[in-house]
Write a protein that holds these residues in place. Structure first.
Motif, short mmCIF file in Angstrom:
data_model
loop_
_atom_site.label_atom_id
_atom_site.label_comp_id
_atom_site.label_asym_id
_atom_site.label_seq_id
_atom_site.Cartn_x
_atom_site.Cartn_y
_atom_site.Cartn_z
N LEU A 1 0.87 -1.15 -0.02
CA LEU A 1 -0.02 0.01 -0.06
C LEU A 1 0.81 1.18 0.04
O LEU A 1 0.37 2.25 -0.41
CB LEU A 1 -0.77 0.22 1.29
N GLU A 2 1.99 1.32 0.51
CA GLU A 2 2.94 2.37 0.68
C GLU A 2 4.00 2.19 -0.51
O GLU A 2 5.23 2.93 -0.10
CB GLU A 2 3.35 2.65 2.07
N ASN A 3 3.81 1.49 -1.38
CA ASN A 3 4.67 1.33 -2.56
C ASN A 3 6.25 0.99 -2.09
O ASN A 3 7.09 1.38 -2.85
CB ASN A 3 4.85 2.89 -3.28
N PHE A 4 6.26 -0.16 -1.52
CA PHE A 4 7.30 -0.94 -1.15
C PHE A 4 7.29 -2.17 -1.87
O PHE A 4 6.34 -2.88 -1.91
CB PHE A 4 7.67 -1.02 0.31
N LYS A 5 8.32 -2.66 -2.32
CA LYS A 5 8.43 -3.91 -3.22
C LYS A 5 9.35 -4.83 -1.95
O LYS A 5 10.33 -4.55 -1.55
CB LYS A 5 9.35 -4.05 -4.11
N ILE A 6 9.07 -6.17 -1.59
CA ILE A 6 9.44 -6.91 -0.68
C ILE A 6 10.47 -7.89 -1.46
O ILE A 6 10.54 -8.36 -2.51
CB ILE A 6 8.79 -7.88 0.06
N LEU A 7 11.83 -7.61 -1.11
CA LEU A 7 13.16 -8.44 -1.57
C LEU A 7 13.37 -9.35 -0.76
O LEU A 7 13.69 -10.70 -1.54
CB LEU A 7 14.28 -7.41 -1.58
N GLU A 8 13.33 -9.61 0.40
CA GLU A 8 13.66 -10.69 1.29
C GLU A 8 12.58 -10.93 2.44
O GLU A 8 12.41 -10.10 2.99
CB GLU A 8 15.25 -10.68 1.88
N VAL A 9 12.57 -12.13 2.86
CA VAL A 9 11.85 -12.38 4.04
C VAL A 9 12.64 -13.45 4.81
O VAL A 9 13.11 -14.60 4.16
CB VAL A 9 10.35 -13.16 3.80
#
Ligand SMILES: C[S@@+](CC[C@H](N)C(=O)[O-])C[C@H]1O[C@@H](n2cnc3c(N)ncnc32)[C@H](O)[C@@H]1O
Length: 247
Positions: free
Chosen positions: A219-227
């Motif tokens: 929703l805040e324009n972040f892209k997840i790279l790693e969990v």
């Protein structure tokens, strides 16, 4: 604000130094930042400044932000070469955008309401350069909530500078804003064979499900790279590495 970060700030300083291996924390977070070629870092919830000297000694540009004046005063006196400002992650504005932001020690747990979670990620996004990295940890509700329904009481003991402390905590599921819990603690100091009560704390903290974190970040324009599944003292924890996709 909870007592732990105001009246009990010096007890926090003594106890957490024993709970958390800050060298290991530094190595873990700095390796992530180096992997993404970031050498400037904003530490949100910088507390008493335990990570700051490690980042500074290793050539990072460092800025600490914390909403507790008491914690920030301790940080400033311990690390005079560090820059620390008082501010609330739910809504803050820095003079200059930063390359990366970290939030360690499950500090995101103190953001309980949905609007505040959105406010925090939106503020962080505004203060990160495009392509900037956000790295933070959170308590995994899927495992934690079931654990506390089996055992609500947790005792932590720590010795620092010759003093021994105990924290006796009780967890209660509240479920008001998702998987949030009430965390009641009493703090004790050992004198001879006796435990003397030195303070109490009452806090509402939020544990998160990975899915909702994914939604809040998107929703805040972040892209997840790693969990990263990274159990840290006492609790099941995930670390997220996300990238800001807007200016
Ligand atoms: C668990 S401590 C972690 C401190 C430090 N990162 C460490 O590992 O020792 C959480 C810190 O986050 C700060 N904090 C909590 N809510 C905050 C908010 N909304 N904005 C900024 N700081 C906050 C508290 O004052 C406290 O110093």
């Amino acid at each position: 604000m909870t007592n732990l970060y105001s009246k009990l700030a010096s007890v926090y300083e003594a106890m957490y130094y024993s709970f958390i291996d800050y060298e290991e924390e530094y190595i873990f977070y700095s390796n992530i930042l180096k992997k993404y070629h970031k050498n400037g870092v904003l530490e949100i919830g910088s507390g008493t400044g335990n990570l700051a000297p490690l980042f500074l000694e290793n050539g990072f540009e460092y800025l600490g932000l914390d909403y507790s004046k008491d914690m920030t005063e301790i940080a400033k006196s311990k690390v005079p070469e560090g820059e620390f400002i008082v501010g609330d992650m739910r809504d803050f504005q820095l003079k200059n955008q930063v390359q990366s932001a970290i939030i360690t020690g499950r500090t995101i747990s103190y953001i309980v309401e949905h609007q505040d979670v959105r406010g925090a990620f939106a503020s962080i996004g505004r203060n990160l350069q495009r392509g900037g990295i956000l790295c933070f940890d959170f308590i995994d509700a899927n495992r934690f909530i079931l654990d506390i329904t089996k055992e609500r009481n947790v005792v932590h003991e720590a010795t620092h500078k010759g003093k021994t402390y105990q924290r006796r905590s009780t967890w209660d599921l509240k479920g008001e804003h998702g998987m949030d819990v009430i965390w009641d603690s009493k703090y004790y100091e050992k004198t001879g064979d006796e435990w003397e009560e030195i303070g109490k704390d009452h806090a509402q903290v939020r544990t998160y499900m990975l899915n909702e974190i994914e939604i809040f970040l998107a929703l805040e324009n972040f892209k997840i790279l790693e969990v990263i599944d990274r159990p840290t003292y006492a609790f099941p924890t995930y670390v997220i590495v996300a990238q800001a996709t807007t200016d």
